[in-house]
Scaffold this motif. Sequence first.
Motif, PDB file in Angstrom:
ATOM      1  N   PRO A  12      -2.040  18.324 -12.960  1.00  0.00           N
ATOM      2  CA  PRO A  12      -2.923  17.406 -13.684  1.00  0.00           C
ATOM      3  C   PRO A  12      -2.156  16.239 -14.289  1.00  0.00           C
ATOM      4  CG  PRO A  12      -2.523  19.384 -14.976  1.00  0.00           C
ATOM      5  CD  PRO A  12      -1.884  19.616 -13.632  1.00  0.00           C
ATOM      6  N   LYS A  13      -2.853  15.131 -14.407  1.00  0.00           N
ATOM      7  CA  LYS A  13      -2.354  13.975 -15.139  1.00  0.00           C
ATOM      8  C   LYS A  13      -3.292  13.785 -16.317  1.00  0.00           C
ATOM      9  CE  LYS A  13      -0.388  11.743 -11.044  1.00  0.00           C
ATOM     10  NZ  LYS A  13      -0.404  10.534 -10.186  1.00  0.00           N
ATOM     11  N   GLY A  14      -2.795  14.094 -17.512  1.00  0.00           N
ATOM     12  CA  GLY A  14      -3.670  14.113 -18.670  1.00  0.00           C
ATOM     13  C   GLY A  14      -4.400  15.437 -18.737  1.00  0.00           C
ATOM     14  N   ALA A  15      -5.672  15.397 -19.099  1.00  0.00           N
ATOM     15  CA  ALA A  15      -6.447  16.628 -19.244  1.00  0.00           C
ATOM     16  C   ALA A  15      -6.652  17.290 -17.884  1.00  0.00           C
ATOM     17  CB  ALA A  15      -7.786  16.334 -19.886  1.00  0.00           C
ATOM     18  N   PRO A  16      -6.466  18.612 -17.802  1.00  0.00           N
ATOM     19  CA  PRO A  16      -6.705  19.298 -16.529  1.00  0.00           C
ATOM     20  C   PRO A  16      -8.187  19.293 -16.175  1.00  0.00           C
ATOM     21  CG  PRO A  16      -6.309  20.895 -18.277  1.00  0.00           C
ATOM     22  CD  PRO A  16      -6.050  19.549 -18.860  1.00  0.00           C
ATOM     23  N   SER A  17      -8.483  19.431 -14.883  1.00  0.00           N
ATOM     24  CA  SER A  17      -9.861  19.462 -14.410  1.00  0.00           C
ATOM     25  C   SER A  17     -10.008  20.546 -13.357  1.00  0.00           C
ATOM     26  CB  SER A  17     -10.262  18.109 -13.821  1.00  0.00           C
ATOM     27  OG  SER A  17      -9.613  17.897 -12.571  1.00  0.00           O
ATOM     28  N   ILE A  18     -11.231  20.791 -12.971  1.00  0.00           N
ATOM     29  CA  ILE A  18     -11.501  21.823 -11.974  1.00  0.00           C
ATOM     30  C   ILE A  18     -10.829  21.498 -10.648  1.00  0.00           C
ATOM     31  CG2 ILE A  18     -13.626  20.845 -11.019  1.00  0.00           C
ATOM     32  CD1 ILE A  18     -13.017  24.535 -12.038  1.00  0.00           C
ATOM     33  N   ASP A  19     -10.542  20.212 -10.399  1.00  0.00           N
ATOM     34  CA  ASP A  19      -9.905  19.807  -9.147  1.00  0.00           C
ATOM     35  C   ASP A  19      -8.453  20.254  -9.053  1.00  0.00           C
ATOM     36  OD1 ASP A  19     -12.248  18.544  -8.336  1.00  0.00           O
ATOM     37  OD2 ASP A  19     -11.672  16.640  -9.251  1.00  0.00           O
ATOM     38  N   ASN A  20      -7.878  20.686 -10.166  1.00  0.00           N
ATOM     39  CA  ASN A  20      -6.487  21.170 -10.142  1.00  0.00           C
ATOM     40  C   ASN A  20      -6.376  22.591  -9.615  1.00  0.00           C
ATOM     41  OD1 ASN A  20      -6.265  19.466 -13.226  1.00  0.00           O
ATOM     42  ND2 ASN A  20      -5.334  18.740 -11.335  1.00  0.00           N
ATOM     43  N   PHE A  21      -7.519  23.240  -9.379  1.00  0.00           N
ATOM     44  CA  PHE A  21      -7.524  24.631  -8.917  1.00  0.00           C
ATOM     45  C   PHE A  21      -8.143  24.728  -7.533  1.00  0.00           C
ATOM     46  CE2 PHE A  21      -7.976  24.473 -13.518  1.00  0.00           C
ATOM     47  CZ  PHE A  21      -6.985  25.336 -13.952  1.00  0.00           C
ATOM     48  N   ALA A  22      -7.726  25.747  -6.806  1.00  0.00           N
ATOM     49  CA  ALA A  22      -8.333  26.026  -5.503  1.00  0.00           C
ATOM     50  C   ALA A  22      -8.387  27.531  -5.285  1.00  0.00           C
ATOM     51  CB  ALA A  22      -7.545  25.357  -4.378  1.00  0.00           C
ATOM     52  N   PHE A  23      -9.388  27.976  -4.549  1.00  0.00           N
ATOM     53  CA  PHE A  23      -9.543  29.392  -4.230  1.00  0.00           C
ATOM     54  C   PHE A  23      -9.088  29.635  -2.800  1.00  0.00           C
ATOM     55  CE2 PHE A  23     -12.234  28.807  -7.826  1.00  0.00           C
ATOM     56  CZ  PHE A  23     -12.329  30.045  -8.452  1.00  0.00           C
ATOM     57  N   GLU A  24      -8.373  30.718  -2.606  1.00  0.00           N
ATOM     58  CA  GLU A  24      -7.941  31.104  -1.272  1.00  0.00           C
ATOM     59  C   GLU A  24      -8.254  32.575  -1.038  1.00  0.00           C
ATOM     60  OE1 GLU A  24      -3.828  30.286  -0.639  1.00  0.00           O
ATOM     61  OE2 GLU A  24      -4.119  28.108  -0.435  1.00  0.00           O
ATOM     62  N   THR A  25      -8.573  32.895   0.198  1.00  0.00           N
ATOM     63  CA  THR A  25      -8.749  34.292   0.594  1.00  0.00           C
ATOM     64  C   THR A  25      -7.421  34.816   1.115  1.00  0.00           C
ATOM     65  OG1 THR A  25     -11.064  33.915   1.177  1.00  0.00           O
ATOM     66  CG2 THR A  25     -10.011  35.884   2.086  1.00  0.00           C
ATOM     67  N   ALA A  26      -7.048  36.007   0.681  1.00  0.00           N
ATOM     68  CA  ALA A  26      -5.746  36.561   1.047  1.00  0.00           C
ATOM     69  C   ALA A  26      -5.901  37.977   1.573  1.00  0.00           C
ATOM     70  CB  ALA A  26      -4.806  36.544  -0.159  1.00  0.00           C
ATOM     71  N   GLU A  27      -5.029  38.364   2.458  1.00  0.00           N
ATOM     72  CA  GLU A  27      -5.014  39.726   2.962  1.00  0.00           C
ATOM     73  C   GLU A  27      -4.281  40.632   1.973  1.00  0.00           C
ATOM     74  OE1 GLU A  27      -3.367  40.003   6.830  1.00  0.00           O
ATOM     75  OE2 GLU A  27      -4.887  38.727   7.773  1.00  0.00           O
ATOM     76  N   ILE A  28      -4.676  41.898   1.945  1.00  0.00           N
ATOM     77  CA  ILE A  28      -3.977  42.883   1.127  1.00  0.00           C
ATOM     78  C   ILE A  28      -3.067  43.687   2.052  1.00  0.00           C
ATOM     79  CG2 ILE A  28      -4.213  44.851  -0.432  1.00  0.00           C
ATOM     80  CD1 ILE A  28      -7.026  43.845  -1.084  1.00  0.00           C
ATOM     81  N   LYS A  29      -1.784  43.544   1.846  1.00  0.00           N
ATOM     82  CA  LYS A  29      -0.845  44.237   2.740  1.00  0.00           C
ATOM     83  C   LYS A  29      -0.808  45.732   2.430  1.00  0.00           C
ATOM     84  CE  LYS A  29       3.348  43.645  -0.049  1.00  0.00           C
ATOM     85  NZ  LYS A  29       4.749  43.156  -0.073  1.00  0.00           N
ATOM     86  N   ALA A  30      -0.409  46.501   3.407  1.00  0.00           N
ATOM     87  CA  ALA A  30      -0.300  47.948   3.234  1.00  0.00           C
ATOM     88  C   ALA A  30       0.807  48.275   2.245  1.00  0.00           C
ATOM     89  CB  ALA A  30      -0.025  48.622   4.574  1.00  0.00           C
ATOM     90  N   LEU A  31       0.579  49.295   1.413  1.00  0.00           N
ATOM     91  CA  LEU A  31       1.571  49.675   0.414  1.00  0.00           C
ATOM     92  C   LEU A  31       2.791  50.309   1.060  1.00  0.00           C
ATOM     93  CD1 LEU A  31      -0.416  51.276  -2.562  1.00  0.00           C
ATOM     94  CD2 LEU A  31       0.323  48.914  -2.260  1.00  0.00           C
ATOM     95  N   GLN A  32       3.943  49.973   0.502  1.00  0.00           N
ATOM     96  CA  GLN A  32       5.195  50.624   0.857  1.00  0.00           C
ATOM     97  C   GLN A  32       5.549  51.611  -0.251  1.00  0.00           C
ATOM     98  OE1 GLN A  32       6.637  49.817   3.904  1.00  0.00           O
ATOM     99  NE2 GLN A  32       4.749  48.580   4.106  1.00  0.00           N
ATOM    100  N   ASP A  33       6.495  52.484   0.022  1.00  0.00           N
ATOM    101  CA  ASP A  33       6.952  53.405  -1.017  1.00  0.00           C
ATOM    102  C   ASP A  33       7.436  52.616  -2.228  1.00  0.00           C
ATOM    103  OD1 ASP A  33       6.371  55.597   0.528  1.00  0.00           O
ATOM    104  OD2 ASP A  33       8.421  55.869   1.275  1.00  0.00           O
ATOM    105  N   GLY A  34       7.041  53.080  -3.417  1.00  0.00           N
ATOM    106  CA  GLY A  34       7.446  52.398  -4.645  1.00  0.00           C
ATOM    107  C   GLY A  34       6.516  51.274  -5.045  1.00  0.00           C
TER     108      GLY A  34
END
Length: 337
Positions: A12-34
């Motif tokens: 942002p330049k000055g006050a932040p706005s909704i345009d400073n954010f974006a939504f993305e879809t992400a995969e959930i990887k398989a768990l490893q030990d630990g």
Amino acid sequence: MENQKIILANRPKGAPSIDNFAFETAEIKALQDGEILLKSLVVSVDPYMRGRMSDAKSYVAPYEVGSAITGGIVAEVVESKHNDFSKGAVVVGNLPWQKYTVHNGEGLNQVNPDVAPLSYHLGILGMPGLTAYFGLLHIGDPKPGETVVVSGAAGAVGTIVGQLAKIKGCRVVGVAGSDDKIAYLKDELGFDEAINYKTAEDINQAIADACPDGVDVYFDNVGGEISDAVYYVINKFARIAICGQISYYNNTSPATGLRVEPILLKKSALMKGFIVSDFAKDFGTAAKDLAGWVKDGKLQYQETITEGFENIPHAFLGLFTGENTGKQLVKVADREV
């Protein structure tokens, strides 16, 4: 399970706005030990995050453009391949703004969900509570009968500071930005006086009138003209704890104002900035004290809770227009257990 995350799209330049954010879809990887799979339940949004959206050097690294924003989150372990975390456990940590996160467990604190509402671990029993505790009690060092002024008094930290000062036998004056907040501070939290800085004709005179015996301790959450007005009426050996400067966070050029050094010199006053992590070794003691005061009814706590993962950016932006009273949180999901 579909995962979503919120990234910093641009700075942002000055006050932040909704345009400073974006939504993305992400995969959930398989768990490893630990590793464990965490489901976000409650997300904290805080003013300090504005500083991390810029690339200026500070006490913490800036967010990276294109990466998920991180902050305080209460989450549930919904799958585990880690010996120390069982399914159904509830944890608190600095986590990305995601619905689900694969984590190795480092830096997470397990909490008992039956002791207090989950949200309290991001508020009165979390960073805001600890911030109020150390800033007031360790830097402000209030004595019975002294006058304590709190700016940003209706916020997550300010509401706790004022109540702690009352516990210590002080006269407490709060500064906030609406008549509803003023009524809350006086009628429900027991502040002795409160000032609406948005309607005060002369903030200097309003502060002076509310503090006829001067100011011994000032807990500063905002900076700017409010703080300047307080400095004019500080007493000999006053203590000033600099917690936040939200009035400056969206500035695009250096702020100008009162030169405070001559006042500090003449009054033999102490002004100290702090970050809550400075007191990390004493977190256990502080948490125990805060929990005890909550249990005994000496500390009340109000939250502003927004519903929905998709509304996290809107809740954050509301911090800069005074939409919240108390701690601003976002409820993302319910526990599965």
